[in-house]
Design a protein around this motif. Structure first.
Motif, PDB file in Angstrom:
ATOM      1  N   MET A  36       0.845  -1.194   0.000  1.00  0.00           N
ATOM      2  CA  MET A  36       0.000   0.000   0.000  1.00  0.00           C
ATOM      3  C   MET A  36       0.877   1.239   0.000  1.00  0.00           C
ATOM      4  N   ALA A  37       0.423   2.270  -0.688  1.00  0.00           N
ATOM      5  CA  ALA A  37       1.119   3.541  -0.652  1.00  0.00           C
ATOM      6  C   ALA A  37       0.673   4.348   0.566  1.00  0.00           C
ATOM      7  N   HIS A  38      -0.529   4.078   1.037  1.00  0.00           N
ATOM      8  CA  HIS A  38      -1.095   4.821   2.167  1.00  0.00           C
ATOM      9  C   HIS A  38      -2.080   3.903   2.875  1.00  0.00           C
ATOM     10  N   PRO A  39      -2.150   3.929   4.189  1.00  0.00           N
ATOM     11  CA  PRO A  39      -3.058   3.019   4.894  1.00  0.00           C
ATOM     12  C   PRO A  39      -4.537   3.330   4.666  1.00  0.00           C
ATOM     13  N   LEU A  40      -4.850   4.538   4.271  1.00  0.00           N
ATOM     14  CA  LEU A  40      -6.240   4.897   3.986  1.00  0.00           C
ATOM     15  C   LEU A  40      -6.465   4.832   2.483  1.00  0.00           C
ATOM     16  N   ASP A  41      -7.613   4.347   2.068  1.00  0.00           N
ATOM     17  CA  ASP A  41      -7.922   4.262   0.649  1.00  0.00           C
ATOM     18  C   ASP A  41      -8.413   5.626   0.179  1.00  0.00           C
ATOM     19  N   ALA A  42      -7.474   6.542  -0.042  1.00  0.00           N
ATOM     20  CA  ALA A  42      -7.815   7.908  -0.421  1.00  0.00           C
ATOM     21  C   ALA A  42      -7.276   8.213  -1.811  1.00  0.00           C
ATOM     22  N   THR A  43      -7.984   9.075  -2.515  1.00  0.00           N
ATOM     23  CA  THR A  43      -7.509   9.522  -3.819  1.00  0.00           C
ATOM     24  C   THR A  43      -7.180  11.007  -3.729  1.00  0.00           C
ATOM     25  N   GLN A  44      -6.200  11.408  -4.502  1.00  0.00           N
ATOM     26  CA  GLN A  44      -5.758  12.801  -4.497  1.00  0.00           C
ATOM     27  C   GLN A  44      -6.750  13.658  -5.280  1.00  0.00           C
ATOM     28  N   ARG A  45      -7.209  14.731  -4.656  1.00  0.00           N
ATOM     29  CA  ARG A  45      -8.078  15.655  -5.366  1.00  0.00           C
ATOM     30  C   ARG A  45      -7.211  16.497  -6.294  1.00  0.00           C
ATOM     31  N   LEU A  46      -7.594  16.581  -7.530  1.00  0.00           N
ATOM     32  CA  LEU A  46      -6.825  17.331  -8.512  1.00  0.00           C
ATOM     33  C   LEU A  46      -7.557  18.608  -8.870  1.00  0.00           C
ATOM     34  N   ARG A  47      -6.776  19.627  -9.191  1.00  0.00           N
ATOM     35  CA  ARG A  47      -7.369  20.886  -9.626  1.00  0.00           C
ATOM     36  C   ARG A  47      -7.081  21.063 -11.104  1.00  0.00           C
ATOM     37  N   GLU A  48      -7.826  21.928 -11.725  1.00  0.00           N
ATOM     38  CA  GLU A  48      -7.617  22.196 -13.134  1.00  0.00           C
ATOM     39  C   GLU A  48      -6.286  22.923 -13.321  1.00  0.00           C
ATOM     40  N   ASP A  49      -5.537  22.556 -14.333  1.00  0.00           N
ATOM     41  CA  ASP A  49      -4.223  23.134 -14.583  1.00  0.00           C
ATOM     42  C   ASP A  49      -4.382  24.387 -15.442  1.00  0.00           C
ATOM     43  N   VAL A  50      -4.531  25.528 -14.755  1.00  0.00           N
ATOM     44  CA  VAL A  50      -4.690  26.811 -15.455  1.00  0.00           C
ATOM     45  C   VAL A  50      -3.680  27.801 -14.907  1.00  0.00           C
ATOM     46  N   VAL A  51      -3.297  28.760 -15.739  1.00  0.00           N
ATOM     47  CA  VAL A  51      -2.375  29.816 -15.317  1.00  0.00           C
ATOM     48  C   VAL A  51      -3.126  30.735 -14.371  1.00  0.00           C
ATOM     49  N   SER A  52      -2.527  31.028 -13.198  1.00  0.00           N
ATOM     50  CA  SER A  52      -3.217  31.859 -12.215  1.00  0.00           C
ATOM     51  C   SER A  52      -2.452  33.142 -11.887  1.00  0.00           C
ATOM     52  N   GLU A  53      -1.267  33.326 -12.468  1.00  0.00           N
ATOM     53  CA  GLU A  53      -0.491  34.536 -12.208  1.00  0.00           C
ATOM     54  C   GLU A  53      -0.081  35.172 -13.523  1.00  0.00           C
ATOM     55  N   VAL A  54       0.178  36.465 -13.452  1.00  0.00           N
ATOM     56  CA  VAL A  54       0.605  37.229 -14.617  1.00  0.00           C
ATOM     57  C   VAL A  54       2.107  37.035 -14.800  1.00  0.00           C
ATOM     58  N   ASN A  55       2.584  37.037 -16.037  1.00  0.00           N
ATOM     59  CA  ASN A  55       4.005  36.903 -16.330  1.00  0.00           C
ATOM     60  C   ASN A  55       4.714  38.224 -16.008  1.00  0.00           C
ATOM     61  N   ASN A  56       5.532  38.220 -14.940  1.00  0.00           N
ATOM     62  CA  ASN A  56       6.273  39.407 -14.506  1.00  0.00           C
ATOM     63  C   ASN A  56       7.765  39.250 -14.732  1.00  0.00           C
ATOM     64  N   ARG A  57       8.169  38.451 -15.712  1.00  0.00           N
ATOM     65  CA  ARG A  57       9.580  38.144 -15.907  1.00  0.00           C
ATOM     66  C   ARG A  57      10.424  39.399 -16.105  1.00  0.00           C
ATOM     67  N   GLU A  58      10.014  40.286 -17.014  1.00  0.00           N
ATOM     68  CA  GLU A  58      10.817  41.488 -17.283  1.00  0.00           C
ATOM     69  C   GLU A  58      10.945  42.359 -16.041  1.00  0.00           C
ATOM     70  N   GLN A  59       9.869  42.512 -15.313  1.00  0.00           N
ATOM     71  CA  GLN A  59       9.901  43.328 -14.098  1.00  0.00           C
ATOM     72  C   GLN A  59      10.823  42.707 -13.043  1.00  0.00           C
ATOM     73  N   LEU A  60      10.753  41.389 -12.865  1.00  0.00           N
ATOM     74  CA  LEU A  60      11.575  40.725 -11.859  1.00  0.00           C
ATOM     75  C   LEU A  60      13.047  40.692 -12.259  1.00  0.00           C
ATOM     76  N   GLN A  61      13.336  40.610 -13.567  1.00  0.00           N
ATOM     77  CA  GLN A  61      14.718  40.545 -14.016  1.00  0.00           C
ATOM     78  C   GLN A  61      15.343  41.923 -14.223  1.00  0.00           C
ATOM     79  N   SER A  62      14.555  42.978 -14.083  1.00  0.00           N
ATOM     80  CA  SER A  62      15.085  44.327 -14.311  1.00  0.00           C
ATOM     81  C   SER A  62      16.173  44.703 -13.310  1.00  0.00           C
ATOM     82  N   CYS A  63      16.160  44.143 -12.112  1.00  0.00           N
ATOM     83  CA  CYS A  63      17.168  44.473 -11.108  1.00  0.00           C
ATOM     84  C   CYS A  63      18.278  43.426 -11.012  1.00  0.00           C
TER      85      CYS A  63
END
Length: 95
Positions: free
Chosen positions: A52-79
């Motif tokens: 057994m991987a786990h003593p309780l017969d539980a399944t992992q709840r999954l969430r939808e794979d969506v982008v939740s943050e804005v791309n701030n790469r240029e702002q973060l790399q500016s310094c």
């Protein structure tokens, strides 16, 4: 499997643990009883038992794979002191 006081002192020295001389015998007895329990557990027949991987017969709840943050790469790399092709450049530490 019995552990004696000299083995406890040797292992404590190797592990850099400080065990008071008055506690060495009690520690040896405790470790010996733990090892006896492990030996007892190893003697159990587990041929028809499914792992057994786990003593309780539980399944992992999954969430939808969506982008939740804005791309701030240029702002973060500016310094950053050095950037190339959108990546941070750091000094080489392993040759």
């Amino acid at each position: 499997m019995a552990i004696d006081a000299s083995e406890i002192q040797k292992v404590a020295h190797l592990a850099r643990l400080s065990i008071d001389d008055s506690q060495v015998e009690a520690t040896a007895n405790t470790i010996s009883s733990i090892l006896e329990l492990v030996d007892q557990m190893q003697s159990v027949n587990t041929d028809n038992v499914e792992p057994m991987a786990h003593p309780l017969d539980a399944t992992q709840r999954l969430r939808e794979d969506v982008v939740s943050e804005v791309n701030n790469r240029e702002q973060l790399q500016s310094c950053a002191p050095a950037v190339e092709d959108g990546l941070f450049l750091v000094p080489k530490v392993i040759e």
